[in-house]
Design an enzyme around this catalytic site. Structure first.
Site, PDB file in Angstrom:
ATOM      1  N   ARG A   1      97.116  60.506 102.607  1.00  0.00           N
ATOM      2  CA  ARG A   1      97.623  61.776 102.108  1.00  0.00           C
ATOM      3  C   ARG A   1      96.612  62.339 101.118  1.00  0.00           C
ATOM      4  NH1 ARG A   1     100.319  62.255 105.893  1.00  0.00           N
ATOM      5  NH2 ARG A   1     102.574  62.396 106.060  1.00  0.00           N
TER       6      ARG A   1
ATOM      7  N   HIS B   1      93.964  67.294 109.994  1.00  0.00           N
ATOM      8  CA  HIS B   1      95.128  66.383 110.017  1.00  0.00           C
ATOM      9  C   HIS B   1      95.516  66.018 111.454  1.00  0.00           C
ATOM     10  CE1 HIS B   1      98.836  65.025 107.551  1.00  0.00           C
ATOM     11  NE2 HIS B   1      98.723  64.292 108.638  1.00  0.00           N
TER      12      HIS B   1
END
Ligand code: GLV
Length: 308
Positions: A224, A271
């Site tokens: 993250r 991502h």
């Protein structure tokens, strides 16, 4: 009623579940792609199968008993007002292969200097050089869960020495030396390749300091973005200390004016390292639903105290 919430593929998930749940006729499946649809259905939902569900709608979920997230990282649900007594599960064990291949693609590209080779070919330049090997280098895996474990196993196969950083101490498969968060600085400073799969929790934020990494090292973040300070990454890369490959960011999509886009030592990817494949994720949910009906422990149970 099972409310299926996903921005673009809710109907695909509903079709898959009709085939995968043996007693699917016992359930009403409501696919929702938008907040408005979800707002209309949430009050009747017993089960929520979702990705990035609007948290402010959760207090209206009076009948809700279980939320199955469609991905691995659930910091949004941990922070959300999930009604008391509702189980939360995440996907665990499906993303290791894809995410470790992402990490190794970038480690090998770094060692073999692929951008330099492509540029030389484009300019018709015959310029041999001696590439580095991963063999003999030290790989640090921050977060040795199912994804980090897959990275560690492949590191071993490449002949790397593997270090691991995890919340709890104790040996892990394919890891030569384990470190706890209190020893994060030794871990960070000691590795040639650092792959972070860390979830976003108060404990992981700032655990890895890019400015303390070994000169010449490569940082790869597939966990993250919020866990590693972006200003510190920029300083460490601009100072020539490290290079970085980032798949996750504090704000996503990465804003067009973000300095990462144009920084030569940083590779930005959108991502994509751990794709949720609907067939796999729906099958995972169907198996958890079977367990839920039988009162068996669910896979991927989230511990809200732990934060993932
Ligand atoms: C994606 O980032 C996920 O957490 O599954």
């Amino acid at each position: 009623m099972i409310l299926i919430y996903e921005a673009t593929r809710a109907a695909t998930y509903a079709d898959l579940l009709k085939r995968l749940i043996p007693n699917s006729a016992d359930y009403t499946l409501i696919p929702c792609n938008t907040r408005e649809e979800a707002a209309r259905a949430i009050g009747e939902a017993d089960i929520l199968f979702s990705w990035r569900f609007p948290p402010d709608l959760l207090p209206r979920a009076r009948r809700l008993r279980w939320i199955q997230a469609m991905g691995a990282g659930v910091e949004d649900l941990v922070a959300a007002p999930v009604p008391e007594g509702v189980l939360v599960t995440r996907v665990e064990g499906l993303f290791g292969a894809a995410m470790s291949e992402y990490a190794f693609a970038h480690m090998l590209a770094h060692a073999q200097q692929l951008p330099r080779l492509y540029a030389a070919q484009a300019a018709r330049r015959w310029e041999p050089f001696t590439a580095e090997t991963l063999w003999g280098k030290r790989l640090g895996v921050a977060g040795v869960g199912s994804i980090g474990g897959a990275v560690a196993a492949r590191g071993r196969a490449f002949g790397m020495e593997v270090w691991g950083l995890a919340r709890t101490p104790g040996p892990r498969a394919h890891v030569d030396r384990m470190f706890t968060p209190a020893e994060a600085d030794v871990f960070t400073a000691g590795v040639d390749y650092l792959v972070s799969t860390l979830p976003d929790t108060p404990e992981t934020r700032g655990l890895i300091d890019p400015e303390a990494m070994k000169p010449g090292a490569l940082l790869i973040n597939v966990g993250r973005g919020a866990t590693i300070d972006e200003g510190a990454i920029l300083r460490a890369v601009r100072g020539g200390r490290i290079r970085a490959v980032l798949d996750v960011f504090a704000v996503e999509p990465l804003p067009a004016d973000h300095p990462f886009w144009t920084e030569p030592g940083i590779t930005v990817t959108p991502h994509l390292s751990g794709p949720s494949r609907p067939e796999e994720v729906a099958a995972y949910f169907a198996e958890n639903l079977r367990r839920f009906e039988q009162g068996e422990p669910l896979r991927g149970a989230v511990d809200r105290e732990r934060g993932y």
